[in-house]
Write a protein that holds these residues in place. Structure first.
Motif, PDB file in Angstrom:
ATOM      1  N   MET A   1       0.762  -1.173  -0.106  1.00 60.87           N
ATOM      2  CA  MET A   1       0.158  -0.069   0.064  1.00 60.87           C
ATOM      3  C   MET A   1       0.801   1.320   0.170  1.00 60.87           C
ATOM      4  O   MET A   1       0.648   2.531  -0.860  1.00 60.87           O
ATOM      5  CB  MET A   1      -0.811  -0.048   1.223  1.00 60.87           C
ATOM      6  CG  MET A   1      -1.731   1.337   1.247  1.00 60.87           C
ATOM      7  SD  MET A   1      -3.057   1.588   0.082  1.00 60.87           S
ATOM      8  CE  MET A   1      -3.989   2.900   0.601  1.00 60.87           C
ATOM      9  N   GLU A   2       1.834   1.190   0.823  1.00 64.22           N
ATOM     10  CA  GLU A   2       2.731   2.452   1.045  1.00 64.22           C
ATOM     11  C   GLU A   2       3.471   2.716  -0.342  1.00 64.22           C
ATOM     12  O   GLU A   2       3.764   3.854  -0.694  1.00 64.22           O
ATOM     13  CB  GLU A   2       3.898   2.123   2.036  1.00 64.22           C
ATOM     14  CG  GLU A   2       4.679   3.463   2.273  1.00 64.22           C
ATOM     15  CD  GLU A   2       5.769   3.202   3.314  1.00 64.22           C
ATOM     16  OE1 GLU A   2       6.663   3.800   3.605  1.00 64.22           O
ATOM     17  OE2 GLU A   2       5.355   2.153   4.089  1.00 64.22           O
ATOM     18  N   LYS A   3       4.005   1.627  -0.951  1.00 61.48           N
ATOM     19  CA  LYS A   3       4.577   1.718  -2.349  1.00 61.48           C
ATOM     20  C   LYS A   3       3.760   2.181  -3.587  1.00 61.48           C
ATOM     21  O   LYS A   3       3.981   3.098  -4.225  1.00 61.48           O
ATOM     22  CB  LYS A   3       5.180   0.390  -2.863  1.00 61.48           C
ATOM     23  CG  LYS A   3       6.558   0.194  -1.922  1.00 61.48           C
ATOM     24  CD  LYS A   3       7.165  -1.083  -2.443  1.00 61.48           C
ATOM     25  CE  LYS A   3       8.495  -1.722  -1.841  1.00 61.48           C
ATOM     26  NZ  LYS A   3       9.072  -2.614  -2.289  1.00 61.48           N
ATOM     27  N   LEU A   5       0.662   4.233  -2.950  1.00 61.61           N
ATOM     28  CA  LEU A   5       0.565   5.384  -2.578  1.00 61.61           C
ATOM     29  C   LEU A   5       1.883   6.324  -2.931  1.00 61.61           C
ATOM     30  O   LEU A   5       1.342   7.596  -3.551  1.00 61.61           O
ATOM     31  CB  LEU A   5       0.386   5.592  -0.950  1.00 61.61           C
ATOM     32  CG  LEU A   5       0.212   7.182  -0.697  1.00 61.61           C
ATOM     33  CD1 LEU A   5      -1.032   7.849  -1.103  1.00 61.61           C
ATOM     34  CD2 LEU A   5       0.094   7.055   0.975  1.00 61.61           C
ATOM     35  N   GLU A   6       3.105   6.013  -2.763  1.00 59.66           N
ATOM     36  CA  GLU A   6       4.018   6.550  -3.273  1.00 59.66           C
ATOM     37  C   GLU A   6       4.336   6.792  -4.882  1.00 59.66           C
ATOM     38  O   GLU A   6       4.453   7.881  -5.290  1.00 59.66           O
ATOM     39  CB  GLU A   6       5.347   6.115  -2.850  1.00 59.66           C
ATOM     40  CG  GLU A   6       6.774   6.920  -3.396  1.00 59.66           C
ATOM     41  CD  GLU A   6       8.093   6.348  -2.734  1.00 59.66           C
ATOM     42  OE1 GLU A   6       9.073   6.665  -2.897  1.00 59.66           O
ATOM     43  OE2 GLU A   6       7.951   5.226  -2.083  1.00 59.66           O
TER      44      GLU A   6
END
Length: 241
Positions: A1-3, A5-6
């Motif tokens: 998810m973090e990747k 979003l980035e």
């Protein structure tokens, strides 16, 4: 998810600066592929764009964004554009709107008709504006006018302004200079603005449509072309970016 979003934020950052993301561009091809290959990246990016009131369009394996109607953060108000173009009156701005609208019509005449020319000449654009404004200089406003007549009155103000202008003044001989003193000057104001927005590329008094132009004209313009008409009729306060 973090990747994801980035990656989505990276895509948005490029698009928000007015640039495109293209599969053929070495600098942005990775972002283009991520946008379409990764559903999570796609969903996050579209959510950001939607919440910010932007519109995303695609043309020839490239994606672009433009401000949605009424977007006062990323779009322009009439006052913003008057300051940017060095104009004082709304009718002067509406004349620039009309010239821009006419330039678009030179390539896209209807929803099922796409590019009909590779470029348009400045003198051809001036002639088209003159011809399409002629009918409004001869109409007469009555006390009991309906909404259609009010709209014609607004267009008539633009037509009268255009009709009062000389074709060219000495300042117009400078190819890069634009002014409010002539028909050529107003047309240059409009074409310079469209060039700065990445809509056209000007080469030797010819206007060539960009990929961004095609993306907007084939999508946004078809869906929202009447909004330009409303602008010209004095019915709205915000202009699109």
């Amino acid at each position: 998810m973090e990747k994801s979003l980035e990656k989505a934020l990276n895509i948005y950052t490029v698009l928000a600066t007015g640039k495109s993301i293209s599969s053929a561009d070495k600098e942005t091809s990775e972002l283009y592929n991520a946008f379409y290959a990764d559903s999570e990246v796609y969903d996050i990016t579209m959510s950001i764009i939607d919440k910010l009131g932007l519109k995303l369009y695609e043309h020839s394996d490239s994606i672009f964004v433009t401000a949605g109607h009424g977007n006062k953060v990323f779009g322009y108000t009439n006052d913003d554009l008057k300051k940017r173009l060095g104009l004082r009156l709304n009718r002067e701005l509406y004349l620039v709107y009309f010239i821009i609208y006419e330039a678009l019509l030179q390539f896209y005449r209807s929803s099922d008709t796409y590019q009909i020319k590779d470029y348009i000449r400045i003198d051809e654009l001036i002639e088209a504006v003159t011809n399409d404004l002629k009918s409004f200089t001869t109409s007469v406003t009555t006390a009991g006018e309906d909404e259609d007549e009010k709209e014609k009155g607004s267009f008539r103000e633009i037509a009268i302004l255009w009709d009062s202008l000389p074709p060219m003044i000495s300042e117009d001989k400078d190819r890069n200079k634009a002014s409010r003193g002539s028909r050529m000057g107003y047309t240059k104001l409009a074409s310079n603005f469209m060039g700065s927005e990445g809509i056209f590329t000007a080469v030797d008094d010819r206007l060539y449509p960009t990929q961004r132009f095609h993306a907007i004209a084939e999508n946004y313009f078809e869906d929202n072309g009447s909004l330009i008409y409303e602008q010209l009729s004095g019915g709205k306060e915000d202009a699109e970016h």
